[in-house]
Design an enzyme around this catalytic site. Structure first.
Site, PDB file in Angstrom:
ATOM      1  N   ILE A  37       0.831  -1.205   0.000  1.00 37.61           N
ATOM      2  CA  ILE A  37       0.000   0.000   0.000  1.00 37.61           C
ATOM      3  C   ILE A  37       0.862   1.251   0.000  1.00 37.61           C
ATOM      4  O   ILE A  37       0.567   2.221  -0.707  1.00 37.61           O
ATOM      5  CB  ILE A  37      -0.945  -0.011   1.221  1.00 37.61           C
ATOM      6  CG1 ILE A  37      -1.952  -1.162   1.112  1.00 37.61           C
ATOM      7  CG2 ILE A  37      -1.686   1.318   1.333  1.00 37.61           C
ATOM      8  CD1 ILE A  37      -2.786  -1.364   2.363  1.00 37.61           C
ATOM      9  N   ASN A 120       1.365   5.115   7.190  1.00 39.40           N
ATOM     10  CA  ASN A 120       1.014   3.819   6.631  1.00 39.40           C
ATOM     11  C   ASN A 120       1.759   2.662   7.291  1.00 39.40           C
ATOM     12  O   ASN A 120       1.241   1.548   7.355  1.00 39.40           O
ATOM     13  CB  ASN A 120       1.310   3.816   5.125  1.00 39.40           C
ATOM     14  CG  ASN A 120       1.236   2.436   4.526  1.00 39.40           C
ATOM     15  OD1 ASN A 120       0.170   1.846   4.395  1.00 39.40           O
ATOM     16  ND2 ASN A 120       2.388   1.879   4.159  1.00 39.40           N
ATOM     17  N   SER A 172      -7.705   0.190   9.751  1.00 36.25           N
ATOM     18  CA  SER A 172      -8.123  -1.136   9.297  1.00 36.25           C
ATOM     19  C   SER A 172      -9.550  -1.383   9.765  1.00 36.25           C
ATOM     20  O   SER A 172      -9.980  -0.844  10.804  1.00 36.25           O
ATOM     21  CB  SER A 172      -7.204  -2.219   9.875  1.00 36.25           C
ATOM     22  OG  SER A 172      -7.759  -3.504   9.692  1.00 36.25           O
ATOM     23  N   TYR A 185      -3.780  -6.026  17.733  1.00 34.38           N
ATOM     24  CA  TYR A 185      -3.755  -5.347  16.439  1.00 34.38           C
ATOM     25  C   TYR A 185      -5.001  -4.469  16.259  1.00 34.38           C
ATOM     26  O   TYR A 185      -4.890  -3.292  15.887  1.00 34.38           O
ATOM     27  CB  TYR A 185      -3.672  -6.364  15.304  1.00 34.38           C
ATOM     28  CG  TYR A 185      -3.708  -5.717  13.927  1.00 34.38           C
ATOM     29  CD1 TYR A 185      -2.621  -4.996  13.456  1.00 34.38           C
ATOM     30  CD2 TYR A 185      -4.841  -5.810  13.111  1.00 34.38           C
ATOM     31  CE1 TYR A 185      -2.649  -4.383  12.210  1.00 34.38           C
ATOM     32  CE2 TYR A 185      -4.876  -5.205  11.869  1.00 34.38           C
ATOM     33  CZ  TYR A 185      -3.785  -4.499  11.423  1.00 34.38           C
ATOM     34  OH  TYR A 185      -3.816  -3.886  10.195  1.00 34.38           O
ATOM     35  N   LYS A 189      -5.307  -0.118  15.893  1.00 39.09           N
ATOM     36  CA  LYS A 189      -5.982   0.625  14.833  1.00 39.09           C
ATOM     37  C   LYS A 189      -7.127   1.469  15.389  1.00 39.09           C
ATOM     38  O   LYS A 189      -7.389   2.578  14.889  1.00 39.09           O
ATOM     39  CB  LYS A 189      -6.477  -0.339  13.756  1.00 39.09           C
ATOM     40  CG  LYS A 189      -5.340  -1.016  12.989  1.00 39.09           C
ATOM     41  CD  LYS A 189      -4.398   0.000  12.348  1.00 39.09           C
ATOM     42  CE  LYS A 189      -3.370  -0.631  11.441  1.00 39.09           C
ATOM     43  NZ  LYS A 189      -2.478   0.369  10.804  1.00 39.09           N
TER      44      LYS A 189
END
Length: 301
Positions: A37, A120, A172, A185, A189
């Protein structure tokens, strides 16, 4: 300003912009830019005339990132430099901004403006709550949460003063959907999205701040996922409007795997397109938002 006056001003601005690329003269810092990405974002921004600082972490990515910077500079007539810095370290983010200033500050006046930041860089790893340890927690939060925070801190003196700056955080769908084994995780986010909203208020005089929330994306990370993980995602993917595969259009491997996986993942260029949209002048009235970049995997509310 009256409405007619505003209309004339907008028309004048559009005329002045005619014939130039939309991000001509801007400078963007993209973390995690060596592949996936991040590299796709760099390609999109460069095509729009934006000069670039391409951040990467590991020695193994040095040649790849240097080559990408050189390719983009040659293809689009921009300036691009690769900068190695670990976004998970206490000093890496500040080093990245300092390196950007060293390369792009005006040679006589020292003036330096960082117009766009794309946070990112991230690490992902799944562990059941019973198996989470301190090292796992620290690694993900250091890169995914502390890294963007320290980068924005270091960049603050160099952001534009006229609200033309842009910060885009790559989040995400995991921040909101509660997938198994993603206590840490998903939490990182969610924290990034919370910081997005706070920064949108604190930095309103300088820049807009938005996030995008990809679902599965066809990157090296996705290629390394297990069949069990893809099976877990399949019910969600089946209900994703834009994930239905198109024979003759989508990659053959995704067409073949669609019945098992529920559809295709996103292409990195599709995420990059949404990020670039938020970096442009036309996105100047959008801030504090988490913008869908997942084909409808999760509808934004």
């Amino acid at each position: 300003m009256s409405r007619p006056d505003y209309a004339r001003t907008a028309s004048t601005n559009l005329s002045a912009a005619a014939g130039r690329r939309p991000l001509e003269g801007k400078l963007a810092l993209v973390t995690g830019a060596s592949r996936g990405i991040g590299a796709a974002i760099c390609r999109n921004l460069a095509a729009k005339g934006c000069s670039l600082v391409l951040n990467y972490t590991s020695d193994s990515s040095t040649q790849r990132t240097d080559e990408l910077a050189a390719q983009l500079a040659a293809a689009h007539g921009i300036r691009a430099v690769a900068v190695q810095a670990d976004m998970g370290s206490a000093t890496g983010p500040a080093h990245c901004v300092a390196s950007a200033r060293n390369h792009f500050a005006h040679p006589k006046t020292g003036a330096f403006t960082l117009d766009i930041i794309v946070n990112n860089a991230a690490v992902a790893a799944n562990k059941a709550v019973a198996d989470v340890d301190v090292g796992h927690f620290a690694r993900l939060y250091d890169v995914n949460v502390r890294g963007p925070l320290l980068l924005v801190q270091a960049a603050l003196p160099h952001l534009p003063l006229d609200r033309s700056g842009r910060i885009v955080n790559v989040s995400s769908v995991s921040a909101a959907l509660g997938f198994a084994d993603q206590s840490v995780y998903g939490g990182t986010k969610a924290a990034l999205e919370a910081m997005t909203r706070t920064w949108a208020r604190e930095l309103a005089a300088r820049c807009t701040v938005n996030a995008v929330n990809p679902g599965p994306v066809a990157t090296d990370m996705y290629a390394g996922t297990s069949r069990d993980f893809q099976a877990q995602m399949s019910s969600w993917t089946k209900n994703t409007p834009l994930a239905a595969v198109r024979e003759g259009v989508d990659a053959d491997e995704f067409v073949r795997n669609a019945e098992f996986a529920g559809g295709r993942p996103a292409y990195d260029t599709e995420i990059a397109g949404v990020v670039a949209m938020l970096c442009g002048e036309d996105a100047g009235w959008s801030t504090g938002s988490v913008v869908c970049a997942n084909g409808g995997f999760k509808f934004s509310t």
